[in-house]
Design an enzyme around this catalytic site. Structure first.
Site, short mmCIF file in Angstrom:
data_model
loop_
_atom_site.label_atom_id
_atom_site.label_comp_id
_atom_site.label_asym_id
_atom_site.label_seq_id
_atom_site.Cartn_x
_atom_site.Cartn_y
_atom_site.Cartn_z
N GLU A 165 -30.73 -20.21 -8.47
CA GLU A 165 -29.27 -20.54 -8.80
C GLU A 165 -28.65 -19.08 -8.63
O GLU A 165 -27.93 -18.91 -9.67
CB GLU A 165 -29.34 -21.22 -10.26
CG GLU A 165 -30.08 -22.50 -10.32
CD GLU A 165 -29.72 -23.19 -11.27
OE1 GLU A 165 -29.30 -22.71 -12.29
OE2 GLU A 165 -30.05 -24.40 -11.15
N GLU A 353 -35.73 -28.53 -9.76
CA GLU A 353 -35.34 -28.95 -11.28
C GLU A 353 -34.42 -30.08 -11.29
O GLU A 353 -33.67 -30.15 -10.32
CB GLU A 353 -34.49 -27.63 -11.95
CG GLU A 353 -35.19 -26.36 -12.36
CD GLU A 353 -34.41 -25.45 -12.89
OE1 GLU A 353 -33.40 -25.79 -13.61
OE2 GLU A 353 -34.61 -24.26 -12.90
C1 LIG Z 1 -26.04 -27.00 -14.30
O1 LIG Z 1 -27.55 -27.08 -14.26
C2 LIG Z 1 -27.94 -26.09 -13.75
O2 LIG Z 1 -28.17 -26.35 -12.44
C3 LIG Z 1 -29.18 -25.70 -14.45
C4 LIG Z 1 -29.84 -26.16 -15.40
N1 LIG Z 1 -30.74 -25.58 -15.75
C5 LIG Z 1 -30.89 -24.34 -14.97
N2 LIG Z 1 -29.89 -24.70 -13.85
C6 LIG Z 1 -31.75 -23.15 -15.05
O3 LIG Z 1 -32.32 -23.12 -13.92
C7 LIG Z 1 -32.66 -23.51 -16.14
O4 LIG Z 1 -33.35 -22.24 -16.65
C8 LIG Z 1 -32.04 -24.22 -17.42
O5 LIG Z 1 -32.82 -24.25 -18.35
C9 LIG Z 1 -31.82 -25.78 -16.75
C10 LIG Z 1 -31.33 -26.72 -18.09
O6 LIG Z 1 -30.06 -25.99 -18.39
#
Ligand SMILES: CO[C@H](O)c1c[n+]2c([nH]1)[C@H](O)[C@@H](O)[C@H](O)[C@H]2CO
Length: 448
Positions: A165, A353
């Site tokens: 991300e 994810e």
């Molecule tokens: C807005 O959602 C994001 O794509 C996102 C959500 N999340 C993420 N990115 C991260 O990659 C994880 O480390 C977070 O724990 C997980 C849950 O919040």
């Protein structure tokens, strides 16, 4: 079987180093920007830190045994850069290497294929002290770190993910300021995002030069962006927001250029002179797959008080929401997968994810998380429609997350796991969703 997935579809679970490992002062590990950020009062809810987290560093064998019981084919986790290079560059920390070799060997023994993320936001603090991702030399350091990981772990890793991300790390860490390193500067954010993408390309180049048999890609946070109304201003704002959020990160890697609409707006304010000749050739090295992290859709209304993309997020009234306040909108996942296929061709995709936070409680040794089961069920149906009806080349799915863990600025309040973690005792408790997902994996489809 009501909803069946293609033969060979890969079911997995996902975690990240800073969120689960703990043992931040053990095994020769150096300080990361998240150690620094989480220990600054006010940054994290309840004053939580990742100092102990799920203590996966000491409990990894038990966790791998639970994954084996779950029956998943693959497990996505991240390597903590400061465990390998405590100072970001220089001497390799052999204890850190040994920890990950032990984990990889345990996964191999269990018949679980690792998908390793090289960077999930825990940058060595020593590199941050030299400018972090603002400094182009951090991209070089990342390429060296990646090469070292390929050399030390490549015999046990079939799938590499360079970055998790880049949008979130760049914008939430350098513009909105709610994540490490806590900056609030848009030009810095764009410079960081460029160097993240540049380092991705450099790491892919090294992977190809080593002639590795494994596959390599990148993981994006992404959302399908919808105009609040049919007004042309809302549609234009949604388009610009999609450019800021999605295209700014996908296009350089998959098309070899930044999106012109939002780029020209940025250039009216400041020169993007950190983009050097040849950078986009490096960034757009061929990759083997693209990781998609999807949780919710985004609705944008025109708002000319917002600079550059002139749009602000609006919430749908009376929408079903998770414990994060995120709208449950499975159709947005299908929409985003189709958009990727239409814009970038049918590159193999993995959902790296997807999942939801819920207010889970243990009751007589069990956790009734029927809300999470319903969320997952509907998103699996959307995925299957994308494959069967839209012809999307979706190869697998990593559920976020295997364990309840440190949810960044929210600390331990938000539980995403299919395994409950009691942070007092570190005991693991399999939630109802664990057993439900076990059945999905076994049947490669949704229970009828
Ligand atoms: C807005 O959602 C994001 O794509 C996102 C959500 N999340 C993420 N990115 C991260 O990659 C994880 O480390 C977070 O724990 C997980 C849950 O919040």
């Amino acid at each position: 079987m009501t909803v069946q997935f293609p033969k060979g579809f890969e079911w997995g679970v996902a975690t990240a180093s800073y969120q689960i490992e703990g043992a931040v002062h053990e095994g020769g590990r150096g300080e990361s920007i998240w150690d620094r950020f989480s220990h600054i009062e006010g940054n994290i809810q309840n004053g939580d830190t990742g100092d102990i987290a799920c203590d996966h560093y000491h409990l990894y064998k038990d966790d791998v045994a639970l994954m084996k019981e779950l029956g998943v084919k693959t497990y996505r986790f991240s390597i903590s850069w400061p465990r390998i290079f405590p100072n970001g560059t220089g001497d390799v920390n052999e204890e850190g290497v040994q920890f990950y070799r032990n984990l990889l060997e345990a996964l191999h023994e269990a018949g679980i294929e690792p998908a390793v993320t090289l960077f999930h936001w825990d940058l060595p603090q020593k590199l941050q002290d030299k400018g972090g991702w603002l400094n182009r030399e951090t991209a070089d350091a990342f390429a060296t770190y990646a090469k070292t990981c390929y050399e030390r772990f490549g015999d046990l890793v079939p799938r590499w993910i360079t970055h998790n991300e880049p949008f979130v790390h760049a914008f939430l860490g350098h513009y909105f300021g709610e994540m490490a390193p806590g900056m609030k500067d848009l030009r810095a954010t764009l410079q960081v995002s460029h160097h993240l993408l540049l380092s991705h390309g450099m790491a892919v180049k090294v992977h190809r030069e080593l002639g590795l048999q494994s596959e390599i890609g990148i993981t994006y946070s992404t959302s399908s962006v919808y105009p609040a109304n049919k007004h042309v201003k809302d549609k234009e704002a949604a388009e610009l927001y999609d450019g800021m959020l999605n295209k700014w990160f996908f296009d350089p890697v998959l098309l070899g250029s930044y999106p012109e609409d939002i780029k020209s707006r940025y250039e009216e304010a400041f020169p993007l002179d950190f983009i050097q000749d040849g950078d986009l050739d490096t960034i757009s090295q061929r990759i083997d797959f693209c990781g998609i992290n999807y949780y919710f859709r985004t609705i944008i209304a025109y708002d000319n008080t917002v600079p550059f993309w002139n749009g602000r997020e609006v919430q749908k009234e009376h929408a079903e929401r998770t414990a994060m306040g995120w709208e449950v909108y499975p159709d947005g996942l299908r929409q985003r997968l189709l958009e990727c296929k239409e814009r970038y061709g049918n590159l193999p995709l993995y959902i790296t994810e997807n999942g939801c936070a819920a207010d889970d409680v243990v009751n007589e040794g069990k956790v009734d998380d029927s809300f999470r089961i319903s969320y997952l069920d509907r998103h699996f149906k959307a995925m299957q429609e994308a494959i069967e009806q839209d012809g999307v080349n979706l190869k697998g799915y990593y559920l976020w997350s295997f364990l309840d863990n440190f949810e960044w600025a929210y600390g331990y309040d938000k539980r995403f796991g299919i395994v409950y973690v009691d942070y007092e005792t570190l005991q693991r408790v399999k939630k109802d969703s664990f057993y439900w997902y076990q059945q999905v994996v076994k049947e490669n489809g949704l229970p009828s």
